[in-house]
Design a protein around this motif. Structure first.
Motif, PDB file in Angstrom:
ATOM      1  N   LEU A  72      66.356  68.814  16.282  1.00  0.00           N
ATOM      2  CA  LEU A  72      66.864  69.696  16.798  1.00  0.00           C
ATOM      3  C   LEU A  72      68.190  69.945  15.256  1.00  0.00           C
ATOM      4  O   LEU A  72      68.580  71.049  15.231  1.00  0.00           O
ATOM      5  N   GLU A  73      68.383  68.619  14.858  1.00  0.00           N
ATOM      6  CA  GLU A  73      69.082  69.731  13.330  1.00  0.00           C
ATOM      7  C   GLU A  73      68.435  70.662  12.605  1.00  0.00           C
ATOM      8  O   GLU A  73      69.315  71.402  11.855  1.00  0.00           O
ATOM      9  N   MET A  74      66.937  70.335  12.451  1.00  0.00           N
ATOM     10  CA  MET A  74      67.006  71.466  11.489  1.00  0.00           C
ATOM     11  C   MET A  74      66.898  73.072  12.228  1.00  0.00           C
ATOM     12  O   MET A  74      67.316  73.971  11.351  1.00  0.00           O
ATOM     13  N   GLY A  75      67.557  73.314  13.359  1.00  0.00           N
ATOM     14  CA  GLY A  75      67.004  73.848  14.203  1.00  0.00           C
ATOM     15  C   GLY A  75      68.826  74.483  13.856  1.00  0.00           C
ATOM     16  O   GLY A  75      69.025  76.448  13.839  1.00  0.00           O
ATOM     17  N   ARG A 121      77.521  76.576  10.262  1.00  0.00           N
ATOM     18  CA  ARG A 121      78.637  75.806   9.472  1.00  0.00           C
ATOM     19  C   ARG A 121      78.999  75.630  10.417  1.00  0.00           C
ATOM     20  O   ARG A 121      80.084  74.981  10.247  1.00  0.00           O
ATOM     21  N   ASP A 122      79.279  75.836  11.792  1.00  0.00           N
ATOM     22  CA  ASP A 122      79.871  74.505  12.472  1.00  0.00           C
ATOM     23  C   ASP A 122      79.898  73.685  13.237  1.00  0.00           C
ATOM     24  O   ASP A 122      79.305  74.036  14.667  1.00  0.00           O
ATOM     25  N   PRO A 123      80.295  71.992  12.779  1.00  0.00           N
ATOM     26  CA  PRO A 123      80.277  70.962  13.833  1.00  0.00           C
ATOM     27  C   PRO A 123      80.608  71.096  14.752  1.00  0.00           C
ATOM     28  O   PRO A 123      79.660  70.039  15.362  1.00  0.00           O
ATOM     29  N   ASP A 124      81.461  71.571  15.267  1.00  0.00           N
ATOM     30  CA  ASP A 124      81.665  71.516  17.110  1.00  0.00           C
ATOM     31  C   ASP A 124      80.458  72.261  17.747  1.00  0.00           C
ATOM     32  O   ASP A 124      80.100  71.710  18.618  1.00  0.00           O
ATOM     33  N   GLY A 125      80.201  73.808  17.550  1.00  0.00           N
ATOM     34  CA  GLY A 125      79.379  74.384  17.807  1.00  0.00           C
ATOM     35  C   GLY A 125      78.123  73.555  17.619  1.00  0.00           C
ATOM     36  O   GLY A 125      77.871  73.383  19.180  1.00  0.00           O
ATOM     37  N   VAL A 126      77.981  72.944  16.832  1.00  0.00           N
ATOM     38  CA  VAL A 126      76.691  72.416  17.130  1.00  0.00           C
ATOM     39  C   VAL A 126      77.201  71.465  18.036  1.00  0.00           C
ATOM     40  O   VAL A 126      75.557  70.877  18.810  1.00  0.00           O
ATOM     41  N   LYS A 127      77.813  70.403  17.826  1.00  0.00           N
ATOM     42  CA  LYS A 127      77.801  69.129  18.423  1.00  0.00           C
ATOM     43  C   LYS A 127      77.683  70.265  20.350  1.00  0.00           C
ATOM     44  O   LYS A 127      76.521  68.987  20.758  1.00  0.00           O
ATOM     45  N   THR A 128      78.145  70.787  20.088  1.00  0.00           N
ATOM     46  CA  THR A 128      78.695  71.359  22.197  1.00  0.00           C
ATOM     47  C   THR A 128      76.874  71.823  22.662  1.00  0.00           C
ATOM     48  O   THR A 128      76.129  71.274  23.857  1.00  0.00           O
ATOM     49  N   ASP A 129      76.329  72.057  21.397  1.00  0.00           N
ATOM     50  CA  ASP A 129      74.684  72.919  21.908  1.00  0.00           C
ATOM     51  C   ASP A 129      73.843  71.329  21.900  1.00  0.00           C
ATOM     52  O   ASP A 129      73.095  71.602  22.942  1.00  0.00           O
ATOM     53  N   TYR A 130      73.794  70.412  21.474  1.00  0.00           N
ATOM     54  CA  TYR A 130      73.183  68.800  21.575  1.00  0.00           C
ATOM     55  C   TYR A 130      73.038  68.689  22.603  1.00  0.00           C
ATOM     56  O   TYR A 130      72.595  68.609  23.722  1.00  0.00           O
ATOM     57  N   GLU A 131      74.352  68.707  23.425  1.00  0.00           N
ATOM     58  CA  GLU A 131      74.555  68.539  24.533  1.00  0.00           C
ATOM     59  C   GLU A 131      73.896  69.876  25.595  1.00  0.00           C
ATOM     60  O   GLU A 131      73.120  68.926  26.367  1.00  0.00           O
ATOM     61  N   LEU A 191      61.267  70.792  22.717  1.00  0.00           N
ATOM     62  CA  LEU A 191      61.472  70.493  22.148  1.00  0.00           C
ATOM     63  C   LEU A 191      61.445  71.610  21.123  1.00  0.00           C
ATOM     64  O   LEU A 191      62.595  72.333  20.464  1.00  0.00           O
ATOM     65  N   ALA A 192      60.478  72.407  21.065  1.00  0.00           N
ATOM     66  CA  ALA A 192      60.488  73.959  20.462  1.00  0.00           C
ATOM     67  C   ALA A 192      61.536  74.957  20.861  1.00  0.00           C
ATOM     68  O   ALA A 192      61.943  75.375  20.157  1.00  0.00           O
ATOM     69  N   VAL A 193      61.765  74.926  22.236  1.00  0.00           N
ATOM     70  CA  VAL A 193      62.767  75.894  22.796  1.00  0.00           C
ATOM     71  C   VAL A 193      63.970  75.298  22.068  1.00  0.00           C
ATOM     72  O   VAL A 193      64.756  75.628  22.120  1.00  0.00           O
ATOM     73  N   GLY A 194      63.690  73.919  22.252  1.00  0.00           N
ATOM     74  CA  GLY A 194      65.640  73.590  22.010  1.00  0.00           C
ATOM     75  C   GLY A 194      65.966  73.611  20.757  1.00  0.00           C
ATOM     76  O   GLY A 194      66.966  73.933  19.677  1.00  0.00           O
ATOM     77  N   ARG A 195      65.165  73.274  19.757  1.00  0.00           N
ATOM     78  CA  ARG A 195      65.254  73.579  18.164  1.00  0.00           C
ATOM     79  C   ARG A 195      65.708  75.188  18.043  1.00  0.00           C
ATOM     80  O   ARG A 195      66.868  75.408  17.330  1.00  0.00           O
ATOM     81  N   ALA A 196      65.033  75.325  18.923  1.00  0.00           N
ATOM     82  CA  ALA A 196      65.560  77.207  18.796  1.00  0.00           C
ATOM     83  C   ALA A 196      66.272  77.730  19.014  1.00  0.00           C
ATOM     84  O   ALA A 196      67.140  78.066  18.440  1.00  0.00           O
TER      85      ALA A 196
END
Lengths: 234, 446, 361, 317
Positions: free
Chosen positions: A97-100, A105-115, A143-148
């Motif tokens: 997922l991290e590779m996705g 460059r927005d760590p906060d946005g990434v965090k919400t996207d993980y959720e 996982l592939a969809v999530g990664r995208a």
């Protein structure tokens, strides 16, 4: 949003695409159906920059993307989930997922996207630390969809998300696609499973031996006798 | 009842943690057209790869005409394995025994009185048993202990050294050396046999061996020999049936270039000798000149003409005829001399079929033959498959194109998610509720 | 000038020139002999030519393995060394075998071929680049082993003197051993060219092409890739062994084992790459070019360089032979970049090299 | 006997560390590009010449205490940077244009580069510097001064010898390998490297600039080779312009034994090879060293074609 005009592509001497045109508008689910070898995957490869078309125009949000490298195209918000999942088998689910989110460059946005991904696919959260290669086919597809999704796509290209999956899981994946779409992601869906694809799609294109032979709304195509004969098994 | 042509029993294929094919059974009777259908990624191509020997199944069996397709262990394999063991064992023995000093004690020692193979062998055996030996060094003969560590005496001649050696009491110190050599021999042999067995195990089931048992196939993503002509593609596949001939035996008919050049060589040699004023040397010079030029001319000649024997030429001609016949059968005769890469897509698929037929298979596996074909090509393909069946070749195909599958298959197997969910005739499959749900589609648009 | 060159090329002028030169080959010893008897001074061209023939033979051997069968072989020098050593052991006076030239010529290829078989049988199924490393390792091991088995190979001194080619007395008296080795090397070279050309056109040649193009498909058609590759590998090794036997005979010694090192193997590979992989005339021209460079151009340029630098002739860069690996290395890099098919390519292999990697998804 | 075995263990481990460091460069490049970077061993060799030159320039021979430590750090740093830079430049100039060419092309090019570098090493060794013996014998092996204090850490009377340089080799190598592991396992770049190695096309679709990742891989591999060169020179005390080829061969063998493309595999393979080498030197004879190592390579390839830790890859049909 995405406009493909008269695009041709070939591998060596074999012409795979012979001048196809299609467009995707913001907020749509557009599907591309056709038999194996018709050129569906090649179309997606050309759009995401992995294969360079021989001729024709490709514009995304008004920008010409033909000369762009794949990683630039991803940064524009045009993200593909490839055929056959292609998760990184020896990396964990979380790392995949991290590779996705590689370009973000927005760590906060990434965090919400993980959720967001984990809430859509709870099974991924359970398997967070497991290498992706040990997941089942359906989980890998999730996982592939999530990664995208982690790349925060404006236009998501999905190549055969139902490939090799049990019907229940396919239904689940298509549900997710619709949810994503309702949440504002535009989707270009390439599918063998024409019925399912056309059912959720706003519009569809039929590809045959490298040319677009039919187009219309999902409902229209579902009702078309030629489509029924060729792709719906009737 | 005779055994079915192909029988797959509980075949399972796992890649890493992923199961591609799970306990699949499949039976194909001689003379029928059978089909495997199922959604993309259901494991159909993996199944084909397992049948054709490309993948080694994780478990399960593949039987062809009632026999396991894996090559049984034959006497030839046993001999091979024994030889490999012997070879590695000998090498290990020679390495620990130090072949370098062995040479000193055996060959160099024997060199002086003259060559006798028997005596050398005797000396070698003595050496390997770690008995005291004689080593010629700096003009003297040294008697050295079996482990090579101590010098037991020296002598001026070999005869004296021999006397000295034979008078020695038994040497207990050499026992360790002897044991070490024996150990090396045993371990080396064991490793050699094990290695040969490992290689054998990996090659019991190869695409080659399956093809030779009469299983031919085409590929989903066409794999022709792209830089060969259409005809050559077919000829390669016929290779096994061409019989054995030496490719370079010469019909020895045309001597036209040979004679003049041989004569020219003689003449030149003659002139040269005469100019040098040594007529006595003329004859050998002439002979050599003639031999050299004539021989070279002969070689150049056969090289240029491609001097294959009549038998080979006849075989090749027959093979070409046969290949052309096959090409006509699939409708490509007019393209025989085109490069296969330049053929249109549909033609390439048909060439693949012709190439597979050229191996004279009993069972032909077609992996999505209709992919990328337009409707009229598809109809022609169905016709072609029926004709192939009528030639006595059993056909097993993977196909998505339902019209093709339903139209020509005697029996259909449905694979979903690596498992077989149904098997039966086209009619049965069409109406099988679980197939409809999993693959053909559930709802009632029809 | 360029226009003339082009015109010549179009009309096959180069081909013609090459053929004329090739036709002259058998006459060099006679020519040398005549010049020497007339003027009292030899031109000694034949000595160099023997080396070129032997090197050409070696290039053809490697071509069989790399060009035809597509096996990247980086240890051809090992088989060459086996041929030379076998000849040494079987002919020198101090060992009891003394089979003489003809015996050695027959046994050397057999030994080298057997070594090829033994190395190839377990390793040819490996991935291509593993084979490269295995053959490279084999070359290194062979060199060290030859150095270390001092009682057998005489280590760095090499076995000598190696028997002259045995000829009927009356022939020997007239032409001498040197000319005989010339004649034999030339004959062996022509014979190898002819046999390989036949091989190209035979069924086996067709199988080679199929294997290079798509090994899996070829296997599914019933060809046995392992067997075919082994055949090419052992055949090439045997041919290299023959070249080694001739080399040792011509030199009258087995030479120092360090001669047969990795650099030697790469030099042979270099002449294939420059000439054109899989192309017979490419291999021959490459051999001619490289030997010409080493024996003619290099000494010449060294003289020029030293004159230019003046004084310190011990300085490394002053000797042109010290530049040779830079030049060969650069040649390999540039060829791969600009003309991967070589200068005189075989048409078929040129096409294979220019094709983008297949894999249509 | 026990002393001998333990002594060989020390020798084997130190040697193995150097092999492992060089093997990492091979294995990382192979993991992504699937080609053997033949020139890697020669980057190692050339850097050792730089190290020797620097030792001469800084006048480290005979230095002690802080000036030795500082000088040594500077040498290591410069050499690692040089190795990294050289490897990177080679990739950009030679290999990058050949990315889409058939596999033979980069391989042959790498052999070519290897020869160019070897020749440059010959010239370098011929430079009229005091450390090179004035440069009259370019091709001769060069003595690398033993700048570390040479005393037995276990005490003069001990049957075992453990010198400061042994400790330095093992310790520094472990630190570098741990750092590398950390980078590859946890950093974003490291993850991108692994992703690219596992599936380049998918990595591209994730927005990873694969070219950049490949460049970074060459940088890291070259840096490791540069570091290994200093360590090796300090330990062996002799350098030669042809040493890159032989050490490269061993290191590559180590990478294959461990499973090519696999980073822990390279370390394991390197250590294994180092130990086998040490024991075979002791019990079979140093002259058989290459034969023994090569025999092991062949046996491993027969019994486990993908190496000890490698995973089996399947050809897609």
């Amino acid at each position: 949003m995405l406009n493909v005009a008269n695009m041709s592509a070939s591998y060596g001497a074999i012409d795979v695409l012979k001048g196809i045109s299609l467009r995707v508008e913001e907020g749509e689910i557009v599907t591309l159906i056709g038999a194996n070898g018709a050129g569906k995957t090649t179309t997606l490869m050309c759009i995401s920059g992995l294969h360079k078309p021989r001729s024709g125009q490709l514009t995304f949000l008004g920008q010409d993307i033909v000369p762009m490298a794949p990683h630039h195209i991803v940064r524009l918000g045009l993200v593909q989930s490839p055929e056959g999942r292609k998760v990184f088998p020896r990396m964990t689910v979380a790392e995949n997922l991290e590779m996705g989110a590689y370009t973000r460059r927005d760590p906060d946005g990434v965090k919400t996207d993980y959720e967001r991904v984990y809430s859509l696919f709870p099974v991924l959260q359970e398997r967070k630390t497991q290498p992706a290669g040990t997941l089942s086919g359906g989980e890998q597809q999730m996982l592939a969809v999530g990664r995208a999704m982690m790349a925060k796509p404006r236009l998501l290209l999905l190549d055969e998300p139902s490939l090799g999956l049990a019907p229940l899981i396919v239904a689940r994946i298509f549900e997710v696609i619709q949810t994503l779409n309702q949440q504002g992601t535009t989707v270009l869906l390439v599918e063998q499973n024409a019925r399912m694809a056309l059912r959720i799609a706003h519009r569809g294109y039929v590809l045959e031996t490298g040319t677009v032979t039919m187009e219309g709304t999902g409902v229209e195509l579902l009702a078309d006798s030629r489509v029924q004969a060729a792709y719906l098994g009737e | 009842m005779t055994a079915p042509l192909l029988e797959v029993r509980k075949l399972t294929l796992k890649f890493g943690g992923l199961t591609a094919v799970s306990e699949v059974d499949l039976t194909v009777q001689e003379g029928e057209v059978a089909a495997v259908i199922g959604p993309n990624g259901a494991g159909k191509t993996s199944l084909f790869n397992a049948i054709t020997g490309i993948y080694e199944p994780t478990s399960g069996e593949v039987l062809l005409g009632g026999e396991d397709v894996r090559e049984p262990m034959t006497r030839r394999h046993l001999v091979q394995q024994a030889l490999a063991g012997l070879l590695l064992g000998t090498m290990a023995l020679l390495a620990t025994a130090n072949i370098d000093t062995m040479w000193l004690a055996v060959v160099k020692n024997r060199a002086e009185p003259g060559f006798s193979a028997g005596a050398m062998a005797q000396e070698a055996v003595r050496y390997l048993q770690a008995l005291p030996r004689i080593e010629p060094r700096v003009g003297r003969f040294f008697v050295v202990s079996g482990d090579g560590k101590t010098t037991l005496g020296t002598a001026k001649t070999r005869q004296e050294a021999l006397v000295l050696r034979d008078a020695l009491p038994p040497q207990p110190a050499a026992a360790t050396a002897r044991w070490l050599r024996l150990l090396a021999l045993v371990v080396g042999t064991a490793v050699g046999v094990a290695a040969a067995r490992a290689v054998w195990k990996r090659t019991r089931r190869t695409p080659t061996s399956l093809a030779r048992r009469g299983v031919a196939r085409t590929f989903q993503n066409i794999r022709l020999f792209h830089n060969m002509t259409v005809l050559e593609n077919v000829l390669v596949a016929m290779d096994r049936h061409l019989g054995h001939t030496q490719p370079w035996t010469h019909p020895s008919r045309r001597l036209d270039t040979l004679l003049p050049l041989g004569l020219l060589g003689m003449l030149l040699a003659l002139v040269a000798t005469l100019r040098l004023g040594d007529p006595a040397g003329a004859l050998p010079a002439i002979l050599l000149g003639a031999f050299l030029l004539g021989g070279i001319a002969y070689l150049v000649h056969i090289g240029r003409r491609g001097a294959f024997s009549q038998a080979t030429l006849a075989l090749e001609a027959a093979a070409s005829d046969k290949a052309l016949e096959l090409l006509t059968f699939v409708g490509l005769a007019q393209n025989a001399n085109d490069l296969s890469r330049n053929l249109p897509y549909g033609y390439q698929r048909r060439l693949e079929i012709a190439r597979a037929l050229a191996t004279q298979p009993r069972l032909l596996l077609l992996d999505e033959p209709a992919a990328g074909m337009n409707p009229s090509e598809t109809v022609a393909l169905m016709h072609l498959i029926r004709q192939i069946r009528d030639r006595g070749v059993t056909v097993l195909l993977i196909e998505h194109h339902m019209r093709v599958v339903m139209g020509i298959s005697d029996r259909i197997t449905v694979l979903v998610h690596g498992k077989r969910i149904a098997e039966g005739t086209a009619e049965e499959i069409r109406n099988n509720p679980s197939v409809i749900e999993a693959y053909l589609g559930t709802d009632g648009e029809h | 000038m360029a226009a003339l060159w082009q015109r010549l090329q179009k009309q096959g002028g180069i081909e013609l020139l090459i053929r004329v030169v090739l036709l002259l080959y058998p006459f060099f010893p006679v020519l040398d002999w005549a010049v020497q008897s007339l003027t009292g001074q030899g031109i000694r061209l034949d000595r160099q030519l023997v080396n070129i023939f032997i090197f050409g033979l070696l290039a053809l051997a490697l071509n069989l393995q790399v060009g035809y069968a597509g096996l990247l072989q980086l240890g051809i020098a090992a088989f060459f060394a086996i041929g030379a050593m076998t000849t040494g052991v079987l002919t020198v006076e101090k060992y009891p075998f003394q089979l003489g030239f003809w015996g050695a010529i027959l046994v050397a290829p057999v030994m080298a071929g057997a070594a090829g078989l033994l190395l190839g049988a377990p390793t040819l199924r490996l991935r291509g680049d593993y084979l490269a490393i295995v053959t490279l390792g084999f070359g290194e091991v062979m060199r060290i082993v030859l150095l270390n088995l001092e009682n057998i190979t005489d280590g760095p001194r090499g076995l000598n003197p190696i028997a002259e080619p045995w000829l009927p007395v009356f022939v020997k008296d007239t032409i001498g051993a040197e000319k005989a080795i010339y004649a034999f090397a030339l004959f062996a070279l022509v014979a190898a060219v002819v046999l390989l050309r036949l091989l190209e056109r035979s069924r086996l040649g067709r199988a080679f092409v199929a294997l290079r193009e798509d090994e899996l498909a070829a296997a599914c058609m019933g060809l046995d890739p392992a067997r075919i590759k082994l055949l090419a590998f052992a055949g090439g090794a045997a041919l290299a062994g023959l070249a080694g036997a001739l080399y040792a005979t011509n030199l009258t010694t087995t030479a120092e084992p360090n001669t047969y090192d990795f650099n030697y193997s790469v030099m042979v590979l270099c002449c294939l790459i420059i000439g054109g992989l899989g192309s017979l005339r490419g291999a021959l021209m490459g051999a001619l070019l490289l030997m010409g460079f080493d024996n003619v151009v290099s000494p010449l340029l060294t003289r020029v360089l030293q004159k230019a630098i003046g004084g310190d002739s011990n300085f490394v860069m002053a000797s042109f032979s010290n530049w040779r690996w830079i030049i060969f290395g650069a040649a390999l890099v540039l060829m791969m970049r600009l003309r991967p098919e070589g200068l005189w390519p075989s048409r078929r292999i040129a096409k294979e090299l220019h094709e983008p990697p297949a894999e249509v998804a | 006997m026990l002393d001998t075995i333990l002594q060989q263990l020390i020798i084997g481990l130190t040697n193995g560390m150097v092999f492992a460091l060089v093997a990492l460069g091979y294995t990382m490049v192979y993991g992504i590009l699937e080609f053997i970077n033949f020139a890697h061993g020669d980057v190692f060799m050339l850097t050792s010449f730089l190290a020797l030159t620097l030792v001469g320039l800084f006048d480290l021979q005979g230095a002690s205490g802080a000036s030795l430590a500082g000088g040594l750090c500077l040498v290591i740093l410069t050499c690692a940077l040089f190795g990294a830079g050289l490897n990177y430049v080679i990739d950009r100039l030679v290999y990058k244009p050949l990315r889409k060419a058939p596999k033979l092309a980069p391989l042959v090019s790498a052999i070519g580069v290897s020869f160019i570098l070897q020749n440059l090493g010959l010239f370098w060794g011929g430079m009229p510097l005091k450390v090179f013996g004035g440069g009259n014998q370019a091709a001769a092996p060069k003595a690398f001064p033993d700048i570390l204090p040479a005393h037995n850490l276990l005490g003069a009377g001990s049957g075992l010898t453990l010198m400061p340089k042994d400790v330095l080799v093992i310790g520094a190598s472990l630190v570098v390998m741990a750092a590398l592991y950390g980078v590859v396992r946890f950093s974003k770049l490291g993850k991108a490297m692994r992703a690219t190695a596992q599936d380049p096309a998918a990595a591209r679709l994730m927005g990873i600039d694969v070219d950049q990742v490949i460049g970074a891989t060459f940088l890291v591999g070259g840096g490791l080779a540069g570091f290994a060169a200093v360590i090796y020179s300090l330990y062996i005390n002799t350098i030669h312009y042809q040493m890159g080829y032989q050490n490269g061969l061993y290191a590559f063998t180590a990478a294959v034994v461990g499973g090519i493309g696999n980073i822990p595999g390279a370390v394991l393979g390197g250590l294994l090879l180092g130990l086998v080498r040490a024991y075979s030197d002791q019990f079979i004879g140093a002259q058989w060293q290459p034969a023994v190592l090569f025999g092991i390579l062949i046996l491993i390839l027969i019994f486990r074609p993908s190496g000890l830790l490698g995973s089996t890859a399947r050809e897609k049909v």
